[in-house]
Design a protein around this motif. Sequence first.
Motif, PDB file in Angstrom:
ATOM      1  N   ILE A 282       0.993  -1.056  -0.264  1.00 35.55           N
ATOM      2  CA  ILE A 282      -0.195  -0.478  -0.085  1.00 35.55           C
ATOM      3  C   ILE A 282       0.703   1.247  -0.096  1.00 35.55           C
ATOM      4  O   ILE A 282       0.732   2.112  -0.528  1.00 35.55           O
ATOM      5  N   SER A 300      -7.469   4.864   6.273  1.00 38.66           N
ATOM      6  CA  SER A 300      -7.496   5.428   4.404  1.00 38.66           C
ATOM      7  C   SER A 300      -6.458   3.900   4.194  1.00 38.66           C
ATOM      8  O   SER A 300      -6.908   3.316   3.710  1.00 38.66           O
ATOM      9  N   ASP A 301      -5.409   3.428   5.023  1.00 35.62           N
ATOM     10  CA  ASP A 301      -5.090   2.488   4.355  1.00 35.62           C
ATOM     11  C   ASP A 301      -5.809   1.025   4.859  1.00 35.62           C
ATOM     12  O   ASP A 301      -5.593   0.226   3.742  1.00 35.62           O
ATOM     13  N   ASP A 303      -9.102   1.261   4.617  1.00 33.87           N
ATOM     14  CA  ASP A 303      -9.723   1.522   3.371  1.00 33.87           C
ATOM     15  C   ASP A 303      -9.659   0.840   1.878  1.00 33.87           C
ATOM     16  O   ASP A 303      -9.797  -0.051   1.429  1.00 33.87           O
ATOM     17  N   GLN A 304      -7.910   0.806   1.589  1.00 29.36           N
ATOM     18  CA  GLN A 304      -7.512   0.541   1.337  1.00 29.36           C
ATOM     19  C   GLN A 304      -7.206  -1.135   0.548  1.00 29.36           C
ATOM     20  O   GLN A 304      -7.505  -1.976  -0.353  1.00 29.36           O
ATOM     21  N   HIS A 307     -11.000  -3.081   0.604  1.00 21.57           N
ATOM     22  CA  HIS A 307     -10.653  -2.939  -1.400  1.00 21.57           C
ATOM     23  C   HIS A 307      -9.751  -3.738  -1.782  1.00 21.57           C
ATOM     24  O   HIS A 307     -10.950  -5.095  -2.930  1.00 21.57           O
TER      25      HIS A 307
END
Length: 318
Positions: A282, A300-301, A303-304, A307
């Motif tokens: 990431i 944010s990490d 969430d990524q 995904h």
Amino acid sequence: MQTVELQYPLQNVEPNAGPQVLAIGDFDGVHLGHQEVIQRAVQRGVELHMPAAIMTFHPHPRQMLGLDTYTKILTPLAAKQSLLRQLRVNTTYIVNFSETFMRLTPEQFVENILIPLRVNSVFVGFDFTFGHKGAGTPDTLCELAKGRFTVEIVRQFSLHGSKVSSTLVREQLLRGDVREATALLGRPYRLRGTVVHGEARGRTIGFPTANLQVSDPYVIPANGVYAVEARVGSKVYGGVMNIGVKPTFEADLAEPTLEVHLFDFAQEIYGEEVEVSLLAYIRQERKFSSIQELIAQIASDADQARHVVREVKSVQSS
């Protein structure tokens, strides 16, 4: 799969064992090139109605030779055995790569190891070497067989124009390119370790982590943040893992730590073994100016990573 540990000189080989097909190699990583050699041997075993076996070595020969790059390995012995079992091998011979064994000449290796095992066919990679100081090559093996067994030399296995090798897998991991490592291995790179007590700092900022102490001398990928899947017991959870020295909080950590935040997970698992599969890189690890900035970045990490995990599961189910 039967596992047979061999010491030189051989003592525990059943006199009536064989004939059998044998693939020989270090097989650290059991990557696509290794799998090609092994699968060819397994297929020949099916054709000849013979068991297919693998001969590998422990410790890794390059460790015994003192090569710094091989103080860490891709697949510790237990992980390697598990992967070989999945390839439908009947027997794995684990040869103790001792000082005595490493001094065998190519002729002694054939006469004192292969012939007693009653091999019918031997499969090796094109760059296989054996005997003292790697003096033996596939061509040497063909000459020494003297018609007593056949030798199949498996040509170079390439991907994206490069030879698939344990060295290349290591290079990709040390760059943090776990997607490319996955392509070379044919599966995600995995680390196994025990959950140990840490500083519990993650709990205070809303992202509790499991601190992983690896159980073997694995090659540890580059410092950074990764999307992962983690097997805890019989269940697999998505997560985000940080490999690094925690620069926001620490000043002089000598060794990187491995901290995994598991999604939708709230159990106490101290002392339990966890296997982590690295799915995607990431970002780099970096120092943050405030705890609030760190919390926002971790969110944010996560969430990524969610995904990426959904993407992987979608591919697996299609």
